[in-house]
Structures are given as structure tokens and as C-alpha cells.
Design a protein around this motif. Sequence first.
Motif, short mmCIF file in Angstrom:
data_model
loop_
_atom_site.label_atom_id
_atom_site.label_comp_id
_atom_site.label_asym_id
_atom_site.label_seq_id
_atom_site.Cartn_x
_atom_site.Cartn_y
_atom_site.Cartn_z
N LEU A 242 0.70 -1.29 -0.05
CA LEU A 242 -0.08 0.05 0.11
C LEU A 242 0.77 1.21 -0.11
CD1 LEU A 242 -2.56 -1.11 2.52
CD2 LEU A 242 -2.69 -1.65 0.19
N ASP A 243 2.14 0.88 -0.06
CA ASP A 243 2.91 2.50 -0.19
C ASP A 243 2.83 3.06 1.04
OD1 ASP A 243 4.39 1.81 -2.49
OD2 ASP A 243 3.34 3.40 -3.85
N LEU A 244 2.93 2.61 2.30
CA LEU A 244 2.92 3.18 3.49
C LEU A 244 4.09 3.23 4.18
CD1 LEU A 244 -0.70 1.29 4.72
CD2 LEU A 244 -0.15 3.98 3.69
N LYS A 245 3.90 4.05 5.10
CA LYS A 245 5.01 4.24 6.19
C LYS A 245 4.70 4.15 7.62
CE LYS A 245 9.62 6.66 6.86
NZ LYS A 245 9.43 7.02 8.25
N ILE A 246 4.22 3.21 8.07
CA ILE A 246 3.61 3.18 9.24
C ILE A 246 4.13 3.70 10.51
CG2 ILE A 246 2.26 1.57 11.00
CD1 ILE A 246 1.28 0.04 8.44
N ASP A 247 3.73 4.47 11.59
CA ASP A 247 4.55 5.01 12.35
C ASP A 247 4.40 4.28 13.64
OD1 ASP A 247 5.63 7.58 11.16
OD2 ASP A 247 3.38 8.07 10.85
N HIS A 248 3.22 3.77 13.85
CA HIS A 248 2.86 2.82 15.28
C HIS A 248 1.83 1.86 14.83
CE1 HIS A 248 5.16 5.67 17.65
NE2 HIS A 248 4.44 6.85 17.09
N PHE A 249 1.88 0.88 15.85
CA PHE A 249 0.84 -0.04 15.74
C PHE A 249 0.26 -0.26 17.18
CE2 PHE A 249 4.38 -2.81 16.99
CZ PHE A 249 3.61 -3.94 17.44
N VAL A 250 -0.71 -0.82 17.23
CA VAL A 250 -1.44 -1.56 18.37
C VAL A 250 -1.93 -2.98 18.02
CG1 VAL A 250 -3.25 -1.43 19.86
CG2 VAL A 250 -2.06 0.66 19.32
N THR A 251 -1.52 -4.08 18.86
CA THR A 251 -2.03 -5.29 18.67
C THR A 251 -2.94 -5.63 19.54
OG1 THR A 251 -0.20 -6.10 17.31
CG2 THR A 251 -1.60 -7.75 18.58
N VAL A 252 -4.28 -5.97 19.52
CA VAL A 252 -5.31 -6.07 20.44
C VAL A 252 -6.02 -7.33 20.36
CG1 VAL A 252 -6.81 -4.84 19.20
CG2 VAL A 252 -7.28 -5.00 21.57
N ASN A 253 -6.08 -7.87 21.57
CA ASN A 253 -7.10 -9.29 21.59
C ASN A 253 -8.51 -8.93 21.78
OD1 ASN A 253 -8.04 -11.90 22.79
ND2 ASN A 253 -5.85 -12.48 22.20
N TRP A 254 -9.17 -9.72 21.22
CA TRP A 254 -10.79 -9.64 21.21
C TRP A 254 -11.15 -9.28 22.60
CZ3 TRP A 254 -13.17 -7.24 17.69
CH2 TRP A 254 -13.03 -7.51 16.44
N LYS A 255 -10.51 -9.94 23.76
CA LYS A 255 -11.22 -9.84 25.16
C LYS A 255 -10.82 -8.49 25.77
CE LYS A 255 -11.30 -12.05 29.70
NZ LYS A 255 -10.88 -13.60 30.29
N ALA A 256 -9.60 -7.77 25.06
CA ALA A 256 -9.66 -6.45 25.58
C ALA A 256 -10.77 -5.51 25.23
CB ALA A 256 -8.33 -5.78 24.84
N VAL A 257 -11.15 -5.86 23.88
CA VAL A 257 -12.39 -5.01 23.39
C VAL A 257 -13.65 -5.32 24.09
CG1 VAL A 257 -13.53 -4.64 21.26
CG2 VAL A 257 -11.27 -5.00 20.85
N ALA A 258 -13.78 -6.42 24.36
CA ALA A 258 -14.88 -6.75 25.23
C ALA A 258 -15.07 -6.10 26.55
CB ALA A 258 -15.18 -8.31 25.01
N GLU A 259 -14.08 -6.21 27.36
CA GLU A 259 -13.95 -5.72 28.70
C GLU A 259 -13.95 -4.18 28.86
OE1 GLU A 259 -10.93 -7.54 31.25
OE2 GLU A 259 -11.75 -9.68 30.98
N VAL A 260 -13.21 -3.50 27.59
CA VAL A 260 -13.30 -2.06 27.57
C VAL A 260 -14.61 -1.53 27.25
CG1 VAL A 260 -12.31 -0.21 26.24
CG2 VAL A 260 -10.73 -1.91 27.14
N ILE A 261 -15.26 -2.19 26.44
CA ILE A 261 -16.67 -1.71 26.19
C ILE A 261 -17.50 -2.01 27.29
CG2 ILE A 261 -18.72 -2.32 24.96
CD1 ILE A 261 -16.83 -3.00 22.44
N ASP A 262 -17.49 -3.06 28.30
CA ASP A 262 -18.11 -3.08 29.44
C ASP A 262 -17.98 -2.23 30.26
OD1 ASP A 262 -19.73 -5.20 28.58
OD2 ASP A 262 -18.51 -6.55 29.47
N LEU A 263 -16.48 -1.72 30.59
CA LEU A 263 -16.24 -0.65 31.48
C LEU A 263 -16.78 0.64 30.98
CD1 LEU A 263 -12.68 -1.72 32.21
CD2 LEU A 263 -14.40 -1.62 33.84
N MET A 264 -16.92 0.90 29.73
CA MET A 264 -17.25 2.17 29.19
C MET A 264 -18.95 2.34 29.32
SD MET A 264 -15.26 2.71 25.56
CE MET A 264 -13.63 3.83 25.64
#
Length: 463
Positions: A242-264
Amino acid sequence: MSKEYLKDEEFKWNEDPDLDDNADEFDDSFDDVDDRPKKKKKSAKKNTASKGTASKNASKKTANVVSKNNAGKKTVSAEKKGKKKKASAKKKRRRALIVVLAILEIMALVVVGFALFVYKGLEDKVEEMNKIPDKDGNIGPSFQVENVDVNDLDHGVLETLKGYTTYAVLGLDQRSQDDYNSGQSDVMILLSVNNDTGEINMVSVYRDTWLQIDASGTFAKINAAYNRGGAYQALQALNTNLDLKIDHFVTVNWKAVAEVIDLMGGVDIEVTESLFNAKDQHGGSLLNSYIWTTAAQLGMEDKVTYPTGPGYQTLSGVQAVGLCRIRGANLMDYGRTANQRQVAMQMFEKAKSMLKKGMLPKLWEIANTAVEYVRTDITYQEIKSLIPKMSDYYLNASEGFPFSGMRGGYTFEYWGESIVAKDLVANVTKLHQILYSNEQYVPSETVINLSKQLSEMTGIYAN
């Protein structure tokens, strides 16, 4: 460059229905996941002007009251009494003002002190999040994104990229909650942040997109790149294709998404009537089936509840993740990634709202929970600098790659149905227009050659 197809026995598959080449018709309704009118920001000048007007009106009213009160007072003693009362009132107002200012100062010190406590605690947590395997699987103190290969980009493209920060969000769909060096990245979202305006544009790369996944010339579905070499390989594949120069990345597990949404407190999402009524292979609810499967895989069976009807509603963490993973109901990979973008946007807006409301304890609880399931190269100092700016960021475009009308389907041996860019150069050109507002994008020789190879191996060309 040799053409090699990666066979599926080289990694563990997650079962998913086959894709349908005619799924383009479903994409248009999902690309713009939130077309509700956005609130316009009030002009600062307008506010100032209104305050000035209010002040003048208040002054006039005060003058009228004073005039009426003094109308019947003719004696000198009455005037002296009036002056004494005014002086006494002024002293009281001054004392009250001093008290208020003192209280505000104490509150400010408490907030600053708590923020410093949060930052200090966060520093220890970020150190844990920075423990990411490199391309050889070795755990280091911090992942060096600058070591990931980048194409020989045009000078004008490089200059444009300097005005933006590009993030890659990689969501792992696997049962192991602590393995960050393998598995398929079934969520691949690119975020570009305009460093001057705070505008964020989002493009999700369909996991079934057929692209080159490593430097040896292997072609496969793009989500297999992570399984080949972790985050390093996934970022290299995105940069290369894609002709990109990615500066940063985040790898996340689905459990993080589920628990964070509940806390929100959940996220507000529209469940369409067709999706709510869709059936699985056993005749039951397709959405409920994904919700239950998600809960079982994440060990959150005790938190399972199901939507009771279609329409806008607040989804729990397990419900939202189930929605993000669903591919049936004629949604295929296009609708699923649209759902993922919708959930991501709602989480972003919730976090902004909590920050504006000063909900620091809850944000700290969220950060403390998420760190167990997140890995990133973003350092403590970088995160600390981002927090004050967060309220200035706003989401703009949200689309999926390859783009509607510019893709096709092809069945590969071992892989089944895959998504193929009809013209990779044209797709990448549009990608740079969306992410970086670059109307003068010049493709690299790498992207031009990859575009030719894709057309030759699939027979899929631009219209």
C-alpha cells in the motif's frame, strides 16, 4: 520475484463461511457507518460576542434598579447609608471571590496530583505493553517500527506523509489470550491522524484480500502475514502493498475490546432488521450464535445477554465483539469490517466524552484492564503527550480496502474465495487520497509490479 502460494496447513484456520464475489451490493450501505448529522462546533467569536451582550444587558438592568432605588432618596444621610452598604457588599464579594479561587486552586491541585499518579502507574503498564516479539520471535523492551521495510517512495509522497501519523490496529482472532507472535490478524485498520488539525481517517483492509505477505514473494490472504512473522511481518506487508510508512501499531486481543466496552458502559450500535432476523445453519439466531461463541472463547459466559430486537441500542462488550466477528446474513467480509469500524468509532467517541467529563478514575480502570491484552510500540512519553490532545481529534472518513467497484473475487487452491483488487495501483491511489488527502500520489515501482502480478495470476483487470 517468485510467486509462492502459502498453503493453509502452515497455520491454524478459524472457520468462516466462504466469501461471495457478488457481495459488492452490500458494501455501500456499510461504508458510511454513521451518517447521522454531526454537531457543529460553536464559534469562539460568537460565544465571546454573546457574553459581551449579556454583560451589557446585565449592566443596564443594574443601572435601572439603582436608578429606581435612589429615586425617592433625597437626604444626605440616605446617600451615606447607601455608600456604606455598597462598600460592605463589595468586601463580601471580594471575600467570596477569594474563597472560590482557593477552592478552585485546591481542586486543580487534586486533579493534577491524581493525573501524575495515573501517569506514573501508566508508565509501568506501558513497559509491559512494549514487550513485543520481533521478527525472530525474541521479546524486546520495545518494537522498532522504523526497522520495518518501506518501499522506495516518491519524494512528494514522503513529504505528504510527514504531515500525518499513521497507525495500524491489528486485532487477533485466536483462543490464546497471551500469544502476540502468531495467529491471524482478522482486524486490520489503518488510521491517519493529521498532525495539524487532529482529523482522523480510517480504512480497514479486508482480511481476505489477496496480496504479497512477505519479502520472498509469497501471495496469500493479508491476514496470514501476522501468522508468518508477528506484527513485524504484518506491518511490512501493509507498507509494501500500500506504499505506506506506518509510524505506530497496536495489537489487541478481542477480550480487551469486550472488557473495555463493558467498562465504558456499552456502545450504541444499530442492529439492522435483516441482521437481527438472520438464521444460522441450525435455524437459530445467527447473531446470538456469534455472541455465545465469542463469550465461550473469551471465558465470559457469565456476561452473555442477547439483543431483544433490531434498531439502535447499547451493546455489551460480548455483544459488540460478536457483531464484529459475524460474516453471515449476506454481510461477508465487507459488512463485518464495516461493523468493526462502527464499534471502533463509538469506542473512540466514548473515550473522548469520558475525558471531557474528567472521568479519570474510570479511564485509569480501563487502561489498567486493557494492558493485559494489548501490545504496542507506542511509548509512555508518547501516550502521555497524546492524552491532552485526545479531545481535539475527530473521525472523518471510514471505508474498506479494496474499494467498492474496484475489486473482484477469485478462488485459489487451498484458500477458497479471496478478494482481489481489480487494479492495485488505482486502489492504492484512492487509499492515499482518503488517508492523506493526497491528490498527487505517485505509485512506487513495487506497487506497480504487484498490481501487474495480481492481474496476471487472477485474470482480474480494471474495468
